[in-house]
Design a protein around this motif. Sequence first.
Motif, mmCIF file in Angstrom:
data_model
loop_
_atom_site.group_PDB
_atom_site.id
_atom_site.type_symbol
_atom_site.label_atom_id
_atom_site.label_comp_id
_atom_site.label_asym_id
_atom_site.label_seq_id
_atom_site.Cartn_x
_atom_site.Cartn_y
_atom_site.Cartn_z
ATOM 1 N N LEU A 115 -9.052 43.767 1.005
ATOM 2 C CA LEU A 115 -8.130 43.782 2.143
ATOM 3 C C LEU A 115 -6.703 44.138 1.728
ATOM 4 C CD1 LEU A 115 -9.424 40.803 4.296
ATOM 5 C CD2 LEU A 115 -10.111 43.209 4.298
ATOM 6 N N ASP A 116 -6.379 44.010 0.461
ATOM 7 C CA ASP A 116 -5.070 44.467 -0.012
ATOM 8 C C ASP A 116 -5.014 45.989 -0.144
ATOM 9 O OD1 ASP A 116 -4.099 41.908 -0.111
ATOM 10 O OD2 ASP A 116 -4.182 41.715 -2.294
ATOM 11 N N GLY A 174 -14.006 35.681 -3.444
ATOM 12 C CA GLY A 174 -12.669 35.651 -2.865
ATOM 13 C C GLY A 174 -11.761 36.689 -3.494
ATOM 14 N N ARG A 175 -11.853 36.858 -4.807
ATOM 15 C CA ARG A 175 -11.031 37.870 -5.477
ATOM 16 C C ARG A 175 -11.431 39.279 -5.027
ATOM 17 N NH1 ARG A 175 -11.759 34.149 -9.740
ATOM 18 N NH2 ARG A 175 -13.522 35.331 -10.584
ATOM 19 N N GLN A 176 -12.717 39.476 -4.809
ATOM 20 C CA GLN A 176 -13.177 40.784 -4.345
ATOM 21 C C GLN A 176 -12.683 41.049 -2.919
ATOM 22 O OE1 GLN A 176 -17.461 41.276 -3.904
ATOM 23 N NE2 GLN A 176 -17.337 43.408 -4.561
ATOM 24 N N TYR A 191 -10.505 35.414 1.951
ATOM 25 C CA TYR A 191 -9.287 36.057 1.451
ATOM 26 C C TYR A 191 -8.365 35.035 0.777
ATOM 27 C CZ TYR A 191 -5.054 38.789 1.094
ATOM 28 O OH TYR A 191 -3.953 39.445 0.597
ATOM 29 N N GLY A 192 -7.901 35.376 -0.411
ATOM 30 C CA GLY A 192 -6.955 34.528 -1.127
ATOM 31 C C GLY A 192 -7.563 33.371 -1.879
ATOM 32 N N THR A 193 -8.900 33.209 -1.821
ATOM 33 C CA THR A 193 -9.533 32.121 -2.550
ATOM 34 C C THR A 193 -9.797 32.541 -3.993
ATOM 35 O OG1 THR A 193 -11.757 32.811 -1.870
ATOM 36 C CG2 THR A 193 -10.598 31.239 -0.453
ATOM 37 N N ALA A 194 -10.035 31.559 -4.852
ATOM 38 C CA ALA A 194 -10.130 31.813 -6.293
ATOM 39 C C ALA A 194 -11.540 32.116 -6.771
ATOM 40 C CB ALA A 194 -9.578 30.607 -7.063
ATOM 41 N N THR A 195 -12.510 32.131 -5.883
ATOM 42 C CA THR A 195 -13.870 32.448 -6.288
ATOM 43 C C THR A 195 -13.994 33.931 -6.618
ATOM 44 O OG1 THR A 195 -14.581 32.950 -4.047
ATOM 45 C CG2 THR A 195 -14.736 30.641 -4.762
#
Length: 573
Positions: free
Chosen positions: A110-111, A103-105, A96-100
């Motif tokens: 979760l948002d 991570g974006r998915q 969560y919150g990573t730039a990969t």
Amino acid sequence: MTLPATPTPSFDVFLKYDALTRLLFDYADAHPTLVSVDSIGKSHEGRDIWVATVTNIATGVAADKPAFWADGNIHAAELTASTAVLYFLHQLCSGYGTATEEGRQITQLLDTRTIYLCPRLNPDGAELALADRPRHIRSSTRRYPFDEEPVEGLTMEDVDGDGRILSMRIPDPHGAYKKCEQDPRLMVAREPGEFGGEYYRLMPEGTLKNWDGLTVKVNKDVEGLDLNRNFPAFWRQEFEQVGAGPYPTSEPEVRAMVDFVVAHPNIGAGISYHTHSGVILRPMGTHSDDDMIPEDLWSYKRFSAMGEKLTGYPAISIWHDFKYHPKETIGGTQDWLYEHLGALFWVVEIWSPNQAADIKDYKWIDWFREHPVEDDLKLLKWSDEQCGGQAHVDWQPFQHPQLGAVEIGGWDKMNYWRNPPPHLREREAARFPKWMMQVALSLPKLELLRTEVRALGPDTWRVRLAVANSGWLPAYVSQRALQRKIVRGVMFEIVLPPNDPSITLVSGKERMEGPQLEGHAPKNSLIAFLPSREVTADRAVAEWVVRAPKGTRLALTARADRAGAVRTEVSLD
């Protein structure tokens, strides 16, 4: 305040109950805005059944978002199932919150969605399977159908104390097995009409009670339940479906899950992890594809094909491809989520030693009834080269307390068949997160389009609330849900300030039901395009006329059970 780091568990180890509990709460401590852990009930022996709720609470509470459910380890010794659920939890927290791209998915997931994860639905049975001297029962530790010890027969258990339950072989001219010519470690079936050779009688490792020196009967487990047959849909009594329990949801573990899912109508899809076969199973277990609602079957096939592509596991029908016997049907299972509630649901059977040994084009159930000896030799080679010779254990002499001289060995079904060997467990668990995320991101999602306030007079106002379903699936998820009358259309609500006689509702209702919202899934391909009569079937509008002083603030809500809720306020000015 510095939060603890994300846990870094070893996914090649099966966790006992206390360690699994600590790990879940470690994730919650490290990510308090993403993870909460709650007990949904108690097991037969009084252990908490934990569910982790995973969502970004900064973007809304869990109940206001569409939700995806995943559980594992309803069957005691199918321990890799809990590993798969824990692995998904780890991927969500660490990504969560990573730039990969992943991570974006995960961040989008979760948002906008909620994930409910129950890694061990059957903690009692799993604890027994992980004991120093394990028992490989199928489900709960409650005795059923009778609370009695067997008075005779063979009870399967670890006799030699090596932590494994293998097989015993005894020379017998009437035995059904013989040593394989290509490799004498391997026992193969005696041919029809064959005589004059060296033959063996095979039986499970275990001890005998009141043995008459001649006949051996293998006892059923005194814990004869199958929790996966205790669900409400198509439940049948013991004479038709072994292990189903005295009545639907009689068992606390099943009742806990059923109560939780019913209390969380935002759950629109789910997966239950089992072992083994290396397949994705889709409903129905009790009906053929021809008897399913076509629109639901099309959805199932679409998402199942997606799962096949992303996981490498073939996706098949339970009814058509996965019967234990061609004349039997599998009812009362967790496909209750689809049958009664209209939520999309799959069972994943993790791990296939056949595939690991490069055995091609085999039928998942039929293979166990009959297959060529070449397959066994491939599996033996796999054991030697990939598993250090531990998947098939060399036969060792043992002085059995009742039978005398026997040999113990053969396939280690618990650690290499029912579950993958330690070095392959994470690889198997890693197959599934992308598919689960894609299914969850396809769930319906209610979003605010706009609000409008228009003055109709000095103290009279028209208020409009417009919402849309931004998900791929319709707000009802399946035609089965509509058929079962499980889901309502969008429910709109206006809240007027209390105890103020100057504020009244002139037209419209305080709460009213709008239409069912379609998703953005196209009804057909562009090649076969026909103009749709419902171009904006994903949208709905509610309207009220309110008499109130200028500046009054009103709360507006729209909710669709499976698509979540939106809340807003308007000011009359």
